[in-house]
Write a protein that holds these residues in place. Structure first.
Motif, mmCIF file in Angstrom:
data_model
loop_
_atom_site.group_PDB
_atom_site.id
_atom_site.type_symbol
_atom_site.label_atom_id
_atom_site.label_comp_id
_atom_site.label_asym_id
_atom_site.label_seq_id
_atom_site.Cartn_x
_atom_site.Cartn_y
_atom_site.Cartn_z
ATOM 1 N N LEU A 222 0.844 -1.195 0.000
ATOM 2 C CA LEU A 222 0.000 0.000 0.000
ATOM 3 C C LEU A 222 0.876 1.240 0.000
ATOM 4 O O LEU A 222 1.824 1.341 0.784
ATOM 5 C CB LEU A 222 -0.914 0.009 1.227
ATOM 6 C CG LEU A 222 -1.774 1.264 1.414
ATOM 7 C CD1 LEU A 222 -2.841 1.361 0.324
ATOM 8 C CD2 LEU A 222 -2.446 1.257 2.794
ATOM 9 N N GLU A 223 0.537 2.204 -0.893
ATOM 10 C CA GLU A 223 1.261 3.472 -0.975
ATOM 11 C C GLU A 223 0.272 4.629 -1.010
ATOM 12 O O GLU A 223 -0.900 4.452 -1.368
ATOM 13 C CB GLU A 223 2.120 3.524 -2.237
ATOM 14 C CG GLU A 223 3.167 2.423 -2.332
ATOM 15 C CD GLU A 223 3.703 2.292 -3.740
ATOM 16 O OE1 GLU A 223 4.859 2.698 -3.973
ATOM 17 O OE2 GLU A 223 2.951 1.794 -4.607
ATOM 18 N N MET A 224 0.749 5.818 -0.669
ATOM 19 C CA MET A 224 -0.051 7.036 -0.742
ATOM 20 C C MET A 224 0.706 8.078 -1.553
ATOM 21 O O MET A 224 1.928 8.207 -1.440
ATOM 22 C CB MET A 224 -0.360 7.573 0.654
ATOM 23 C CG MET A 224 -1.276 8.788 0.655
ATOM 24 S SD MET A 224 -1.614 9.397 2.330
ATOM 25 C CE MET A 224 -2.771 10.732 1.961
ATOM 26 N N TRP A 225 -0.005 8.828 -2.370
ATOM 27 C CA TRP A 225 0.608 9.852 -3.206
ATOM 28 C C TRP A 225 0.952 11.087 -2.384
ATOM 29 O O TRP A 225 0.096 11.687 -1.725
ATOM 30 C CB TRP A 225 -0.331 10.239 -4.339
ATOM 31 C CG TRP A 225 0.192 11.359 -5.202
ATOM 32 C CD1 TRP A 225 -0.236 12.654 -5.225
ATOM 33 C CD2 TRP A 225 1.255 11.276 -6.158
ATOM 34 N NE1 TRP A 225 0.485 13.387 -6.126
ATOM 35 C CE2 TRP A 225 1.417 12.568 -6.723
ATOM 36 C CE3 TRP A 225 2.074 10.239 -6.591
ATOM 37 C CZ2 TRP A 225 2.363 12.837 -7.694
ATOM 38 C CZ3 TRP A 225 3.023 10.514 -7.565
ATOM 39 C CH2 TRP A 225 3.162 11.799 -8.107
ATOM 40 N N LYS A 226 2.241 11.484 -2.402
ATOM 41 C CA LYS A 226 2.711 12.672 -1.689
ATOM 42 C C LYS A 226 3.578 13.521 -2.610
ATOM 43 O O LYS A 226 4.477 14.232 -2.152
ATOM 44 C CB LYS A 226 3.534 12.256 -0.463
ATOM 45 C CG LYS A 226 2.728 11.567 0.621
ATOM 46 C CD LYS A 226 1.818 12.510 1.376
ATOM 47 C CE LYS A 226 1.174 11.832 2.565
ATOM 48 N NZ LYS A 226 0.331 12.755 3.352
ATOM 49 N N GLY A 227 3.312 13.466 -3.912
ATOM 50 C CA GLY A 227 4.122 14.197 -4.870
ATOM 51 C C GLY A 227 3.851 15.693 -4.867
ATOM 52 O O GLY A 227 2.979 16.192 -4.149
ATOM 53 N N THR A 228 4.618 16.423 -5.708
ATOM 54 C CA THR A 228 4.461 17.873 -5.786
ATOM 55 C C THR A 228 3.139 18.256 -6.438
ATOM 56 O O THR A 228 2.578 19.314 -6.161
ATOM 57 C CB THR A 228 5.621 18.485 -6.588
ATOM 58 O OG1 THR A 228 5.703 17.852 -7.881
ATOM 59 C CG2 THR A 228 6.944 18.269 -5.851
ATOM 60 N N GLN A 229 2.635 17.410 -7.331
ATOM 61 C CA GLN A 229 1.329 17.637 -7.942
ATOM 62 C C GLN A 229 0.235 17.144 -6.996
ATOM 63 O O GLN A 229 0.450 16.229 -6.195
ATOM 64 C CB GLN A 229 1.216 16.890 -9.274
ATOM 65 C CG GLN A 229 2.245 17.292 -10.311
ATOM 66 C CD GLN A 229 2.002 18.705 -10.821
ATOM 67 O OE1 GLN A 229 0.865 19.181 -10.862
ATOM 68 N NE2 GLN A 229 3.065 19.383 -11.201
ATOM 69 N N PRO A 230 -0.963 17.739 -7.065
ATOM 70 C CA PRO A 230 -2.059 17.296 -6.185
ATOM 71 C C PRO A 230 -2.390 15.817 -6.358
ATOM 72 O O PRO A 230 -2.814 15.165 -5.416
ATOM 73 C CB PRO A 230 -3.237 18.177 -6.623
ATOM 74 C CG PRO A 230 -2.606 19.382 -7.247
ATOM 75 C CD PRO A 230 -1.357 18.887 -7.896
#
Length: 321
Positions: A222-230
Motif C-alpha cells: 500500500l502506498e499514498m501519493w505525496k508528490g508535488t502535484q495534487p
C-alpha cells in the motif's frame, strides 16, 4: 464489573462455532463496547468463509421464523422478535412475493437472504432484496457478512440487557442503524456517527477466480501519493511521489494482513494497492496489478475494502465494505 458469558450465549448471537469459541475464550468483558470491538475483530479477521456460511445457515429466511438451522431456543426467539415488524406488516400477497424472491436469491447465491430485519416492514425487506439480487456473488457475500455483524451487535445488546446492564444509548455505541430489541425488553439503541475501528481503514483480499479459491501467498503493498502535484498525472503513475504505507502477504483465505495502522480517521488522498501477481502466477499475462483510488475529505471515517478478483489473463476490482 466483568461480565462473563458461556460459548452457547455467543452462539445464539452468531451461528458460527468459530466465532462463539473465539469470543468466549477472551471473555469476560468489562463493558458492552469491549465485547462489540472483540466481536467485530473476530468476525472479520478470524472467521473464515465456512464460518460465515455456517452463521448464515443459522438464520431462518425472512417471513418464516421456523426455518433455518437455528442454534438454540434463544436464537429462535430472537429471530421471531427481529422479524416481528415484517410479519406484522405482511399480507398474503407480499408474503408470497417474499417467498418467491427468497427462493430466487438462495438459488443464485447458495445461502439465505440475510438482513438485519429489526424494525423493517415487509415492503422494505422486499425492496432491499430486489436491490441486492443483481449483485455479483462476491459482493453479495460480503454484504451478507455485514448484515450478520449488525445482527450480532443487536443480540449482544440483548445479552448485556439480560445481565441487567443497559448498553449505552447514542455516544459510544456505533451500530450501523438505530434498532429496537424486540421481544427482549432491551432499550432502543441509537446509532452513533463515530466508530471505533477494529481493523485498518484500508483492507484487501484476493480471490483467484480461475481456481475458485482464495489467492494465498500474494505480496501486497500500500502506498499514498505525496508528490508535488495534487495527484499523479495520467500516464505517469509510476513517477516519484508514492510513499510506502505498508506491505503484507495474503493468508490462506486470501486476506492481507495490516497494510496500515488502525486509526479512526484516514488521511484523504490518492492511494495505490499493488499485488505481485507475476510471482503468484508466473505464466500469466500480468507481472503485477496496481489499483489506484481516491479517499475524499468527507470519507475520512469510512472503511475502504479494495479486493482483487484475479485470473492469469484478467482481473477486476470494486469497493467492498
Amino acid at each position: 464489573m466483568e461480565l462473563g458469558f458461556e460459548e452457547k450465549d455467543f452462539l445464539a448471537c452468531c451461528g458460527s462455532t468459530t466465532f462463539a469459541r473465539e469470543i468466549a475464550a477472551i471473555a469476560p468483558f468489562v463493558s458492552f463496547e469491549q465485547a462489540v470491538e472483540a466481536a467485530r475483530d473476530i468476525w472479520f479477521n478470524k472467521v473464515d468463509v465456512n464460518g460465515w456460511l455456517e452463521a448464515f445457515a443459522a438464520h431462518p429466511q425472512i417471513g418464516d421464523t421456523k426455518s433455518g438451522n437455528q442454534k438454540s431456543e434463544t436464537s429462535a426467539r430472537w429471530s421471531k422478535g427481529e422479524q416481528s415488524t415484517a410479519l406484522a406488516t405482511a399480507t398474503d400477497s407480499t408474503l408470497q412475493e417474499l417467498f418467491e424472491w427468497n427462493s430466487r436469491y438462495r438459488k443464485k447465491f447458495g445461502f439465505v437472504f440475510l438482513i438485519c430485519a429489526s424494525g423493517r416492514s415487509t415492503p422494505e425487506v422486499l425492496a432491499e432484496l430486489k436491490k441486492r439480487y443483481p449483485n455479483r456473488p462476491i459482493i453479495e457475500f460480503e454484504t451478507a457478512a455485514q448484515e450478520q455483524m449488525k445482527i450480532t451487535e443487536l443480540r449482544l445488546a440483548k445479552l448485556f440487557t439480560g445481565k441487567g446492564i443497559s448498553p449505552p444509548v447514542g455516544g459510544e455505541y456505533s451500530a450501523t442503524q438505530a434498532t429496537k430489541a424486540e421481544g427482549s425488553g432491551a432499550p432502543a439503541i441509537k446509532a452513533s456517527q463515530s466508530s471505533v475501528r477494529t481493523r485498518p481503514p484500508i483492507t484487501t483480499h484476493v480471490l483467484d477466480v480461475s481456481r475458485g479459491s482464495p489467492g494465498a501467498g500474494i505480496e501486497v503493498q500500500l502506498e499514498m501519493w505525496k508528490g508535488t502535484q495534487p495527484r499523479p498525472l495520467f500516464g505517469k503513475l509510476d513517477s516519484g511521489g508514492w510513499i510506502f504505507q505498508g506491505s503484507s502477504i495474503t493468508d490462506k483465505d486470501g486476506r492481507s494482513g495490516r497494510l496500515m495502522s488502525i486509526v479512526d480517521n484516514v488521511d484523504p488522498g490518492i492511494y495505490r494497492i499493488s499485488f505481485n501477481t507475476g510471482k503468484y502466477s508466473p505464466n500469466g499475462f500480468f507481472p503485477y496489478v496496481a489499483i489506484v483510488f481516491e479517499i475524499r475529505e468527507s470519507q475520512r471515517s469510512e472503511h475502504f475494502h479494495v479486493p482483487l478478483l484475479f485470473s492469469p489473463f484478467s482481473f477486476t476490482t470494486y469497493r467492498g465494505s
